[in-house]
Design a protein around this motif. Structure first.
Motif, PDB file in Angstrom:
ATOM      1  N   PHE A  72    -103.570  30.036 -28.400  1.00 34.50           N
ATOM      2  CA  PHE A  72    -103.081  28.997 -27.499  1.00 34.50           C
ATOM      3  C   PHE A  72    -101.581  29.157 -27.219  1.00 34.50           C
ATOM      4  O   PHE A  72    -101.128  28.879 -26.109  1.00 34.50           O
ATOM      5  N   LYS A  73    -100.828  29.597 -28.195  1.00 32.08           N
ATOM      6  CA  LYS A  73     -99.404  29.846 -27.966  1.00 32.08           C
ATOM      7  C   LYS A  73     -99.217  31.013 -26.996  1.00 32.08           C
ATOM      8  O   LYS A  73     -98.347  30.971 -26.118  1.00 32.08           O
ATOM      9  N   ALA A  74    -100.031  32.057 -27.146  1.00 31.00           N
ATOM     10  CA  ALA A  74     -99.947  33.197 -26.231  1.00 31.00           C
ATOM     11  C   ALA A  74    -100.272  32.776 -24.804  1.00 31.00           C
ATOM     12  O   ALA A  74     -99.593  33.176 -23.850  1.00 31.00           O
ATOM     13  N   VAL A  75    -101.298  31.944 -24.646  1.00 33.80           N
ATOM     14  CA  VAL A  75    -101.669  31.465 -23.311  1.00 33.80           C
ATOM     15  C   VAL A  75    -100.565  30.583 -22.729  1.00 33.80           C
ATOM     16  O   VAL A  75    -100.203  30.703 -21.550  1.00 33.80           O
ATOM     17  N   GLU A  76    -100.007  29.705 -23.565  1.00 35.78           N
ATOM     18  CA  GLU A  76     -98.928  28.817 -23.107  1.00 35.78           C
ATOM     19  C   GLU A  76     -97.714  29.614 -22.641  1.00 35.78           C
ATOM     20  O   GLU A  76     -97.173  29.385 -21.549  1.00 35.78           O
ATOM     21  N   ILE A  77     -97.277  30.554 -23.470  1.00 34.99           N
ATOM     22  CA  ILE A  77     -96.113  31.369 -23.110  1.00 34.99           C
ATOM     23  C   ILE A  77     -96.434  32.288 -21.948  1.00 34.99           C
ATOM     24  O   ILE A  77     -95.617  32.494 -21.038  1.00 34.99           O
ATOM     25  N   GLY A  78     -97.641  32.834 -21.948  1.00 33.18           N
ATOM     26  CA  GLY A  78     -98.043  33.705 -20.855  1.00 33.18           C
ATOM     27  C   GLY A  78     -98.074  32.983 -19.523  1.00 33.18           C
ATOM     28  O   GLY A  78     -97.702  33.554 -18.485  1.00 33.18           O
ATOM     29  N   ALA A  79     -98.508  31.730 -19.530  1.00 36.27           N
ATOM     30  CA  ALA A  79     -98.530  30.938 -18.296  1.00 36.27           C
ATOM     31  C   ALA A  79     -97.118  30.756 -17.749  1.00 36.27           C
ATOM     32  O   ALA A  79     -96.880  30.893 -16.541  1.00 36.27           O
ATOM     33  N   LYS A  80     -96.171  30.463 -18.636  1.00 43.81           N
ATOM     34  CA  LYS A  80     -94.780  30.288 -18.195  1.00 43.81           C
ATOM     35  C   LYS A  80     -94.226  31.597 -17.641  1.00 43.81           C
ATOM     36  O   LYS A  80     -93.546  31.617 -16.609  1.00 43.81           O
ATOM     37  N   GLY A  81     -94.526  32.699 -18.342  1.00 43.64           N
ATOM     38  CA  GLY A  81     -94.046  33.995 -17.871  1.00 43.64           C
ATOM     39  C   GLY A  81     -94.654  34.386 -16.551  1.00 43.64           C
ATOM     40  O   GLY A  81     -93.974  34.923 -15.661  1.00 43.64           O
ATOM     41  N   PHE A  82     -95.937  34.129 -16.395  1.00 46.79           N
ATOM     42  CA  PHE A  82     -96.618  34.452 -15.141  1.00 46.79           C
ATOM     43  C   PHE A  82     -96.053  33.618 -14.000  1.00 46.79           C
ATOM     44  O   PHE A  82     -95.765  34.131 -12.916  1.00 46.79           O
ATOM     45  N   ASN A  83     -95.896  32.318 -14.218  1.00 44.50           N
ATOM     46  CA  ASN A  83     -95.427  31.439 -13.153  1.00 44.50           C
ATOM     47  C   ASN A  83     -94.017  31.779 -12.705  1.00 44.50           C
ATOM     48  O   ASN A  83     -93.679  31.637 -11.524  1.00 44.50           O
ATOM     49  N   SER A  84     -93.174  32.230 -13.640  1.00 41.13           N
ATOM     50  CA  SER A  84     -91.789  32.528 -13.274  1.00 41.13           C
ATOM     51  C   SER A  84     -91.621  33.927 -12.689  1.00 41.13           C
ATOM     52  O   SER A  84     -90.645  34.185 -11.978  1.00 41.13           O
ATOM     53  N   ASN A  85     -92.552  34.824 -12.961  1.00 38.74           N
ATOM     54  CA  ASN A  85     -92.370  36.209 -12.535  1.00 38.74           C
ATOM     55  C   ASN A  85     -93.459  36.762 -11.618  1.00 38.74           C
ATOM     56  O   ASN A  85     -93.196  37.722 -10.880  1.00 38.74           O
ATOM     57  N   CYS A  86     -94.641  36.198 -11.658  1.00 38.70           N
ATOM     58  CA  CYS A  86     -95.782  36.853 -11.011  1.00 38.70           C
ATOM     59  C   CYS A  86     -96.482  36.013  -9.950  1.00 38.70           C
ATOM     60  O   CYS A  86     -97.091  36.566  -9.028  1.00 38.70           O
ATOM     61  N   ALA A  87     -96.427  34.686 -10.090  1.00 33.06           N
ATOM     62  CA  ALA A  87     -97.241  33.816  -9.237  1.00 33.06           C
ATOM     63  C   ALA A  87     -96.883  33.933  -7.763  1.00 33.06           C
ATOM     64  O   ALA A  87     -97.746  33.758  -6.895  1.00 33.06           O
ATOM     65  N   ARG A  88     -95.630  34.236  -7.462  1.00 34.63           N
ATOM     66  CA  ARG A  88     -95.208  34.295  -6.059  1.00 34.63           C
ATOM     67  C   ARG A  88     -96.025  35.313  -5.279  1.00 34.63           C
ATOM     68  O   ARG A  88     -96.317  35.125  -4.099  1.00 34.63           O
ATOM     69  N   CYS A  89     -96.389  36.403  -5.947  1.00 38.73           N
ATOM     70  CA  CYS A  89     -97.173  37.441  -5.289  1.00 38.73           C
ATOM     71  C   CYS A  89     -98.655  37.369  -5.634  1.00 38.73           C
ATOM     72  O   CYS A  89     -99.506  37.609  -4.790  1.00 38.73           O
ATOM     73  N   HIS A  90     -98.941  37.067  -6.879  1.00 38.51           N
ATOM     74  CA  HIS A  90    -100.324  37.160  -7.347  1.00 38.51           C
ATOM     75  C   HIS A  90    -101.042  35.824  -7.406  1.00 38.51           C
ATOM     76  O   HIS A  90    -102.200  35.783  -7.814  1.00 38.51           O
ATOM     77  N   GLY A  91    -100.365  34.730  -7.012  1.00 38.69           N
ATOM     78  CA  GLY A  91    -101.037  33.456  -6.865  1.00 38.69           C
ATOM     79  C   GLY A  91    -100.950  32.546  -8.076  1.00 38.69           C
ATOM     80  O   GLY A  91    -100.968  33.003  -9.213  1.00 38.69           O
ATOM     81  N   LEU A  92    -100.844  31.249  -7.827  1.00 44.59           N
ATOM     82  CA  LEU A  92    -100.863  30.266  -8.908  1.00 44.59           C
ATOM     83  C   LEU A  92    -102.180  30.356  -9.651  1.00 44.59           C
ATOM     84  O   LEU A  92    -103.237  30.553  -9.053  1.00 44.59           O
ATOM     85  N   GLU A  93    -102.114  30.206 -10.971  1.00 48.42           N
ATOM     86  CA  GLU A  93    -103.282  30.324 -11.838  1.00 48.42           C
ATOM     87  C   GLU A  93    -103.913  31.718 -11.747  1.00 48.42           C
ATOM     88  O   GLU A  93    -105.071  31.911 -12.107  1.00 48.42           O
ATOM     89  N   ALA A  94    -103.144  32.687 -11.235  1.00 48.31           N
ATOM     90  CA  ALA A  94    -103.602  34.071 -11.072  1.00 48.31           C
ATOM     91  C   ALA A  94    -104.719  34.185 -10.042  1.00 48.31           C
ATOM     92  O   ALA A  94    -105.442  35.191 -10.015  1.00 48.31           O
TER      93      ALA A  94
END
Length: 228
Positions: free
Chosen positions: A60-82
């Motif tokens: 759960f910690k990995a998912v929590e941190i991963g969500a923050k990392g994805f949203n700040s670095n990846c979501a703009r191109c790859h979409g919210l919630e992936a």
């Protein structure tokens, strides 16, 4: 149209397809991710996701941190919630396997340029190993959003229960509601083929296991999926 990622493609061809469909990051600069709370990893980069078989608090910690990392670095191109908008590959289908990990590492570490334009910046030296694999864990544990949407009425009712839980509620009451959330969250499969999917219901239940004082944060998490 959703684009799935398959091991039937040679790795080089798959990377070329990814690159050709990806959107540019524009002015978005890569950002480091706070990985406090995750176990330390060896200095040498792992070749496969070390959090894939994790359970309980680490997962759960990995998912929590991963969500923050994805949203700040990846979501703009790859979409919210992936969830891809269709122009970039849907990362939720990137196989939770050695093949998928090799593909993922190449892209996140080295980025991609096309005709001199940076389509995706390299994150090597910006993200530590814990963050890299936390983002991977977040992506590969995404459930089918359509399957979640089919249970929107049940999820809305659970949201009301969590929101109404008093902050000073006893441990038994919080644990009972957590069990109800876990039951509702079971049965969803990860689109990547990962050992398990982690839904917002699972995450909210994990929060409540720590006490009723976490109910507002748990409710807000569930509310997010209802907005979507």
């Amino acid at each position: 149209m959703t684009r799935r990622i398959s091991k039937t493609f040679p790795l080089a061809v798959s990377l070329a397809l990814w690159a050709s469909m990806a959107l540019g990051h524009g002015d978005t600069a890569p950002q480091a991710v706070d990985t406090a709370g995750l176990p330390e990893l060896p200095a040498e980069m792992a070749s496969e996701n070390p959090w894939r078989e994790a359970d309980g608090a680490v997962l759960f910690k990995a998912v929590e941190i991963g969500a923050k990392g994805f949203n700040s670095n990846c979501a703009r191109c790859h979409g919210l919630e992936a969830i891809s908008g269709g122009l970039a590959p849907d990362l939720r289908f990137l196989e939770a396997s050695a093949f998928g990990d090799e593909w993922y590492l190449d892209r996140i570490l080295h980025g991609y340029e096309q005709n001199g334009a940076v389509k995706m910046p390299p994150f090597e030296g910006i993200l530590n190993q814990q963050a890299i694999w936390a983002i991977r864990t977040y992506i590969e544990t995404r459930p089918d959003a359509d399957a979640l949407a089919e249970k929107s009425t049940e999820i809305a009712a659970l949201y009301d229960k969590v929101k109404a839980l008093p902050l000073d509620a006893g441990a038994d009451q919080a644990q009972a509601l957590a069990a109800e959330l876990e039951s509702a969250g079971s049965g969803f499969e990860a689109l990547s083929g990962a050992p398990r999917a982690v839904t917002v219901l699972d995450q909210a239940a994990h929060m409540l296991r720590s006490g009723a004082s976490h109910a507002p944060a748990a409710a807000e998490l569930i509310r997010g999926v209802l907005r979507n």
